[in-house]
Design an enzyme around this catalytic site. Sequence first.
Site, PDB file in Angstrom:
ATOM      1  N   LYS A 271       0.717  -1.258   0.248  1.00 39.33           N
ATOM      2  CA  LYS A 271      -0.150  -0.015   0.175  1.00 39.33           C
ATOM      3  C   LYS A 271       0.677   1.317  -0.016  1.00 39.33           C
ATOM      4  O   LYS A 271       0.301   2.168  -0.290  1.00 39.33           O
ATOM      5  CB  LYS A 271      -1.134   0.098   1.244  1.00 39.33           C
ATOM      6  CG  LYS A 271      -1.913  -1.117   1.221  1.00 39.33           C
ATOM      7  CD  LYS A 271      -2.757  -1.122  -0.266  1.00 39.33           C
ATOM      8  CE  LYS A 271      -3.851  -2.106   0.131  1.00 39.33           C
ATOM      9  NZ  LYS A 271      -5.102  -2.183  -1.009  1.00 39.33           N
TER      10      LYS A 271
ATOM     11  N   SER B 209      -2.723 -13.042   3.737  1.00 38.46           N
ATOM     12  CA  SER B 209      -3.101 -12.727   2.482  1.00 38.46           C
ATOM     13  C   SER B 209      -2.188 -13.239   1.378  1.00 38.46           C
ATOM     14  O   SER B 209      -2.301 -13.933   0.178  1.00 38.46           O
ATOM     15  CB  SER B 209      -3.353 -11.194   2.048  1.00 38.46           C
ATOM     16  OG  SER B 209      -2.207 -10.462   2.452  1.00 38.46           O
TER      17      SER B 209
END
Length: 326
Positions: free
Chosen positions: A46, A274
Site C-alpha cells: 500500500k 493474504s
Amino acid sequence: MTSHREPLGSVLDTVGGTPLVRVHAAPESVPVYAKLESFNPGASVKDRIGTYMLEAMLDSGELPEGGTIVEPTAGNTGIGFAVAANQLGVRAVFVVPEGFSVEKQTLMRALGADVINTPTEDGMGGAIERAHDLAAELDDAVVPQQFANPLNAEAHYETTAPEIYDALDGEVGAIVAGCGTAGTLMGMARYAREREPGTHVCAVEPEGSLYAAKLGEEPAEADYKTEGIGTHDPATNELFDPSLVDELRAVSDRAAHDELRRLAAEEGHLVASSAGAASVAARSVAERAAAGDLELPYDTVVTVFPDSSERYLSKGIYRDFEAWEG
C-alpha cells in the site's frame, strides 16, 4: 538488501523496487515468483498507492496543498498514505473498523495520523460512509477512496507491473493476486494483457468472500480470518473488472494459514495470511500448467506478498489454526 546505490533525499524515494523472489515449493518447470512488498518503507504494497495517489492528487489540484485526506482503511493503506502525507505536508485521518490489526493502527498514529474506529459489524461500507461524512465536515478535505479511485490500479500499472516485467524480461505467463480493493491485480492485469493477451489472470479471495458475485456466481457468504483481501459488499469494490480475470480462486483460511507457516519455516518468508492465500493459488496455477492442464504463454507465474506477518503477531498468526484470531 537494497538495490539503491546512492543516498536518497526522502523515504518516498524508497517506495517500489521491491525484490522478486522464487517460491521454491512450486514446480521447477513452471516457477512461481513473489513480489516482496514488505521491503517498502511502510512495509506493505500500500506504500505504492499512498505515494502515487497523493502526489497525483496534489498535482491535479484535487487535494489542496496542506489539505486533509480522510480514508476508510483496514490498516496498510493508512500506513502507506501516512508515510506519504507526512512528507508531502498533508494531514491524514483514517477510519478503521474495530477488530483490525492493533499494530497497523499504532503505526498510523506514530506517523502522525488520526485514527477513528467504526463498529466491526458495519464493515468497510460503514467506514466508507463515515469517511465521507467526516470529509464533508472539514475544510480542504478529500476522500482518496482506494476502493473506487482509478489511481489505485494506475499505481500498479505504472510501478509494480513494469518492475516484474523488467525482472523477467517480459516473460510472464500468469498473474495471481489477492483482491481487497482489487487495485493491485487490476493494474498488473491491464499491463499484462496489453503485452500478451493470453496472460492468465487469477484473482484470489478467502472462502466466504463475495467477489465471485461479480462474475455472476452465487458464493456462500461467511466470516473469514484472512485479512486484507476479500469483500462482504461487492458494490464497494468498484475497481474490479471481470473482463480482466480468467479465474477466481477462493482459498480457505486453513490453507492460507498452513501456507504462511510453511513459507516461514521452509523458505524464510515472514508474510501474512493474504500472502499465504496468494501463494496457494499461484502454486495451483503453476502445478496445472506443469501438468499440461493450463496453457500459459510463458512458463512463469507471478504473485504478490503484500506485507509482513509482524503486523499480525498480536492475533497469534503463528499459533495453531484454532488459536489464530485472524
